[in-house]
Design an enzyme around this catalytic site. Structure first.
Site, PDB file in Angstrom:
ATOM      1  N   PRO A 133     -21.356 -48.977  19.725  1.00  0.00           N
ATOM      2  CA  PRO A 133     -22.480 -48.982  20.675  1.00  0.00           C
ATOM      3  C   PRO A 133     -22.030 -48.794  22.127  1.00  0.00           C
ATOM      4  O   PRO A 133     -22.726 -48.174  22.923  1.00  0.00           O
ATOM      5  CB  PRO A 133     -23.111 -50.368  20.470  1.00  0.00           C
ATOM      6  N   GLY A 136     -17.944 -43.895  22.955  1.00  0.00           N
ATOM      7  CA  GLY A 136     -17.871 -42.688  22.127  1.00  0.00           C
ATOM      8  C   GLY A 136     -16.680 -41.866  22.572  1.00  0.00           C
ATOM      9  O   GLY A 136     -15.708 -41.695  21.845  1.00  0.00           O
ATOM     10  N   SER A 137     -16.723 -41.412  23.844  1.00  0.00           N
ATOM     11  CA  SER A 137     -15.613 -40.607  24.373  1.00  0.00           C
ATOM     12  C   SER A 137     -14.323 -41.420  24.469  1.00  0.00           C
ATOM     13  O   SER A 137     -13.244 -40.940  24.142  1.00  0.00           O
ATOM     14  CB  SER A 137     -15.951 -40.084  25.777  1.00  0.00           C
ATOM     15  N   TRP A 162     -23.727 -44.417  15.276  1.00  0.00           N
ATOM     16  CA  TRP A 162     -23.847 -42.977  15.082  1.00  0.00           C
ATOM     17  C   TRP A 162     -23.030 -42.445  13.901  1.00  0.00           C
ATOM     18  O   TRP A 162     -22.346 -41.435  14.055  1.00  0.00           O
ATOM     19  CB  TRP A 162     -23.392 -42.219  16.330  1.00  0.00           C
ATOM     20  N   ILE A 358     -37.789 -16.117  24.584  1.00  0.00           N
ATOM     21  CA  ILE A 358     -38.333 -14.857  24.069  1.00  0.00           C
ATOM     22  C   ILE A 358     -39.597 -15.127  23.241  1.00  0.00           C
ATOM     23  O   ILE A 358     -40.525 -14.314  23.216  1.00  0.00           O
ATOM     24  CB  ILE A 358     -37.252 -14.104  23.246  1.00  0.00           C
ATOM     25  N   HIS A 359     -39.654 -16.290  22.592  1.00  0.00           N
ATOM     26  CA  HIS A 359     -40.832 -16.624  21.784  1.00  0.00           C
ATOM     27  C   HIS A 359     -42.035 -17.048  22.637  1.00  0.00           C
ATOM     28  O   HIS A 359     -43.119 -17.297  22.083  1.00  0.00           O
ATOM     29  CB  HIS A 359     -40.499 -17.756  20.807  1.00  0.00           C
ATOM     30  N   GLU A 384     -17.986 -34.727  18.048  1.00  0.00           N
ATOM     31  CA  GLU A 384     -16.558 -34.363  18.082  1.00  0.00           C
ATOM     32  C   GLU A 384     -16.065 -34.139  19.508  1.00  0.00           C
ATOM     33  O   GLU A 384     -15.147 -33.355  19.749  1.00  0.00           O
ATOM     34  CB  GLU A 384     -16.298 -33.100  17.227  1.00  0.00           C
TER      35      GLU A 384
HETATM   36  C1  FAD Z   1     -26.425 -37.267  15.866  1.00  0.00           C
HETATM   37  C2  FAD Z   1     -25.063 -37.799  16.155  1.00  0.00           C
HETATM   38  C3  FAD Z   1     -24.145 -37.922  15.124  1.00  0.00           C
HETATM   39  C4  FAD Z   1     -22.878 -38.479  15.357  1.00  0.00           C
HETATM   40  N1  FAD Z   1     -22.019 -38.665  14.307  1.00  0.00           N
HETATM   41  C5  FAD Z   1     -20.892 -39.397  14.504  1.00  0.00           C
HETATM   42  C6  FAD Z   1     -20.052 -39.757  13.404  1.00  0.00           C
HETATM   43  O1  FAD Z   1     -20.296 -39.373  12.248  1.00  0.00           O
HETATM   44  N2  FAD Z   1     -18.982 -40.555  13.645  1.00  0.00           N
HETATM   45  C7  FAD Z   1     -18.658 -40.996  14.898  1.00  0.00           C
HETATM   46  O2  FAD Z   1     -17.670 -41.699  15.046  1.00  0.00           O
HETATM   47  N3  FAD Z   1     -19.421 -40.641  15.978  1.00  0.00           N
HETATM   48  C8  FAD Z   1     -20.525 -39.868  15.805  1.00  0.00           C
HETATM   49  N4  FAD Z   1     -21.326 -39.526  16.881  1.00  0.00           N
HETATM   50  C9  FAD Z   1     -20.987 -40.057  18.197  1.00  0.00           C
HETATM   51  C10 FAD Z   1     -20.448 -39.011  19.141  1.00  0.00           C
HETATM   52  O3  FAD Z   1     -19.139 -38.657  18.758  1.00  0.00           O
HETATM   53  C11 FAD Z   1     -20.514 -39.596  20.562  1.00  0.00           C
HETATM   54  O4  FAD Z   1     -21.882 -39.712  20.917  1.00  0.00           O
HETATM   55  C12 FAD Z   1     -19.778 -38.720  21.567  1.00  0.00           C
HETATM   56  O5  FAD Z   1     -18.402 -38.801  21.348  1.00  0.00           O
HETATM   57  C13 FAD Z   1     -20.088 -39.147  23.019  1.00  0.00           C
HETATM   58  O6  FAD Z   1     -19.918 -40.510  23.176  1.00  0.00           O
HETATM   59  P1  FAD Z   1     -21.050 -41.394  23.889  1.00  0.00           P
HETATM   60  O7  FAD Z   1     -22.344 -41.036  23.277  1.00  0.00           O
HETATM   61  O8  FAD Z   1     -20.618 -42.803  23.811  1.00  0.00           O
HETATM   62  O9  FAD Z   1     -21.063 -40.919  25.371  1.00  0.00           O
HETATM   63  P2  FAD Z   1     -20.110 -41.475  26.550  1.00  0.00           P
HETATM   64  O10 FAD Z   1     -18.711 -41.483  26.106  1.00  0.00           O
HETATM   65  O11 FAD Z   1     -20.677 -42.739  27.040  1.00  0.00           O
HETATM   66  O12 FAD Z   1     -20.310 -40.343  27.640  1.00  0.00           O
HETATM   67  C14 FAD Z   1     -21.477 -40.270  28.444  1.00  0.00           C
HETATM   68  C15 FAD Z   1     -21.331 -39.059  29.369  1.00  0.00           C
HETATM   69  O13 FAD Z   1     -20.178 -39.217  30.218  1.00  0.00           O
HETATM   70  C16 FAD Z   1     -19.298 -38.113  30.050  1.00  0.00           C
HETATM   71  N5  FAD Z   1     -17.928 -38.624  30.154  1.00  0.00           N
HETATM   72  C17 FAD Z   1     -17.349 -39.630  29.457  1.00  0.00           C
HETATM   73  N6  FAD Z   1     -16.090 -39.814  29.851  1.00  0.00           N
HETATM   74  C18 FAD Z   1     -15.831 -38.871  30.813  1.00  0.00           C
HETATM   75  C19 FAD Z   1     -14.701 -38.520  31.605  1.00  0.00           C
HETATM   76  N7  FAD Z   1     -13.549 -39.175  31.459  1.00  0.00           N
HETATM   77  N8  FAD Z   1     -14.824 -37.516  32.487  1.00  0.00           N
HETATM   78  C20 FAD Z   1     -15.969 -36.842  32.619  1.00  0.00           C
HETATM   79  N9  FAD Z   1     -17.097 -37.109  31.898  1.00  0.00           N
HETATM   80  C21 FAD Z   1     -17.017 -38.123  31.001  1.00  0.00           C
HETATM   81  C22 FAD Z   1     -19.609 -37.573  28.652  1.00  0.00           C
HETATM   82  O14 FAD Z   1     -19.206 -36.211  28.549  1.00  0.00           O
HETATM   83  C23 FAD Z   1     -21.118 -37.731  28.626  1.00  0.00           C
HETATM   84  O15 FAD Z   1     -21.700 -36.689  29.350  1.00  0.00           O
HETATM   85  C24 FAD Z   1     -22.541 -38.899  16.670  1.00  0.00           C
HETATM   86  C25 FAD Z   1     -23.455 -38.723  17.720  1.00  0.00           C
HETATM   87  C26 FAD Z   1     -24.695 -38.184  17.477  1.00  0.00           C
HETATM   88  C27 FAD Z   1     -25.674 -38.044  18.609  1.00  0.00           C
END
Ligand code: FAD
Length: 404
Positions: A133, A136-137, A162, A358-359, A384
């Site tokens: 929660p 992600g990144s 996710w 286009i639609h 990813e």
């Molecule tokens: C439908 C869906 C399916 C998914 N499936 C999986 C799955 O099967 N397994 C799994 O493990 N995960 C899964 N994910 C999670 C996905 O990998 C993460 O949402 C993604 O890695 C981004 O992490 P976050 O949402 O926490 O965004 P954050 O990491 O919080 O990032 C928020 C924003 O800040 C930017 N940002 C973050 N750090 C930096 C930096 N250092 N410099 C510049 N910009 C930065 C990001 O690019 C983004 O724009 C899924 C997500 C979705 C929406």
């Protein structure tokens, strides 16, 4: 209908045969049914059953384990075709593919024997779980933790977020913290093969403590479930550490990062597939719709959109195939995979938006397929690793390769 790009460029006879077969499957089984499953947000069980029969869950699994033993390049071609039909369908096999890659590359012999044959048939399906929660990144910030118990098992506690195929999967490759004191955060993480009952929300018995809350509600990418996972005292045997306890303990981060590299090529292929479909829809609609006494396709502004879309698709496809071929050849492909993922996912978004424009007003109507693509395409910018993260990877790898 004719498409602007030639789908058979650089394909072997085997690759042509299998991608023709998957294209036909997409035309006959996926495309006519995708709108229904999308609107109802319903898991497309009959389509998945046919995918099992076609052997699509075992494309990259070696023949000795009952799979097709095909390479990443052929897999990306298949993913492009499935994603042209509907990216949720490719999502159902994508995490499974990543799980089988992790097992093939890092699994112990026992783990391969135990899981791969049943994964090849789709009897058990795999998910993979890094995100939480609060992250992600920043994967190294993971909080879900495992502690060894007196009887040698590991007890996992924490929450994941996710997880694609989180409910229906039977095994989840789960990255958790095992050494909170590790000096470098990434050295204290382990990948567990967490088993559970497929389709069951509250697991009991040997899987007690593993709960799958109701699927998350999403803008697009419907039909395939994305869930949280809650581990509350879940016991995982040490033998379920990827690679075995001796080889795999605290090695999870590098294993998962390796898998993300092929995962990125996979997402790039999905970008090419959705972009290709958006172009096909635009080519058709622009020759049907008339304004100011002629087909809109005869307006130069529309032709320029079609030209830009086709050009981006061609480039994205070539980049994706090149990254896959490098990986298949055993060469370094981290930079190329990041570039392909960045370019192809952005091309997917771009082409879908141009086709949507286009639609005209009809693009905003649920009667038209492009409306679904418009909700689906943004996912590829996130999964990813976001576009920002890809740029960070590309920049870092460039500097590594060109150090002065
Ligand atoms: C439908 C869906 C399916 C998914 N499936 C999986 C799955 O099967 N397994 C799994 O493990 N995960 C899964 N994910 C999670 C996905 O990998 C993460 O949402 C993604 O890695 C981004 O992490 P976050 O949402 O926490 O965004 P954050 O990491 O919080 O990032 C928020 C924003 O800040 C930017 N940002 C973050 N750090 C930096 C930096 N250092 N410099 C510049 N910009 C930065 C990001 O690019 C983004 O724009 C899924 C997500 C979705 C929406």
């Amino acid at each position: 209908m004719a498409v602007a790009t030639s789908p058979h460029v650089d394909k072997t006879d085997e690759q042509k045969d299998i991608t023709d077969m998957v294209r036909q499957f997409a035309d006959e089984q996926i495309l006519p049914n995708a709108e229904h499953y999308d609107h109802e947000d319903e898991f497309p069980e009959p389509i998945v059953e046919q995918m099992r029969e076609l052997g699509l869950f075992g494309v990259t699994i070696p023949e000795e384990f009952g799979g097709m033993g095909l390479d990443l390049t052929t897999y990306t071609m298949i993913v492009e075709e499935l994603s042209r039909g509907w990216i949720s369908i490719s999502g159902i096999i994508n995490t499974h593919f990543i799980g089988s890659y992790l097992l093939m590359k890092f699994g112990s012999e026992d783990q391969k024997q135990k899981y791969l044959p049943r994964m090849a048939t789709g009897e058990i399906r795999a998910a993979f779980s890094l995100s939480e929660p609060e992250l992600g990144s920043d994967v190294q910030a993971i909080k879900t933790a495992a502690k060894k118990t007196g009887d040698g098992d590991y007890e996992i506690n924490g929450q994941k977020m996710w997880v694609t195929n989180g409910l229906r999967s039977g095994i989840v490759f789960t990255l958790v913290k095992t050494d909170p004191d590790a000096e470098q955060r990434h050295r204290g993480m382990t990948c567990f093969i967490a088993e559970k009952e497929p389709g069951v929300s509250e697991n009991t018995g040997e899987y007690a403590g593993f709960t799958v809350p109701p699927p998350l509600k999403k803008m697009g990418y419907k039909g395939v479930e994305s869930t949280e996972l809650v581990f509350d005292g879940y016991r995982c045997p040490a033998e379920n550490i990827l690679g075995g306890e001796e080889a795999g303990l605290n090695k999870g981060f590098s294993q998962m990062m390796d898998a993300l590299e092929v995962g990125r090529v996979n997402v790039a292929a999905r970008g090419v597939g959705i972009a290709q479909r958006a172009l096909e829809l635009a080519l058709r609609y622009s020759q049907e719709r008339k304004t100011f006494g002629k087909q809109i396709a005869q307006h130069q502004a529309i032709q320029f959109k079609l030209a830009d879309m086709a050009t981006q698709i061609e480039a994205a496809r070539l980049m994706t195939l090149r990254a896959a071929r490098l990986k298949d050849a055993g060469e370094r492909s981290d930079l190329e995979a990041g570039m392909a993922k960045l370019f192809a996912s952005e091309a997917g978004r771009f082409c879908v938006e141009e086709s949507f424009r286009i639609h005209g007003g009809y693009g905003y109507s649920k009667e038209y397929e492009i409306e679904r693509l418009y909700r689906d395409a943004p996912l590829l910018l996130i999964g990813e690793g976001t576009s920002e993260i890809q740029r960070m990877v590309i920049g870092k790898k460039l500097l590594e390769r060109h150090k002065i």
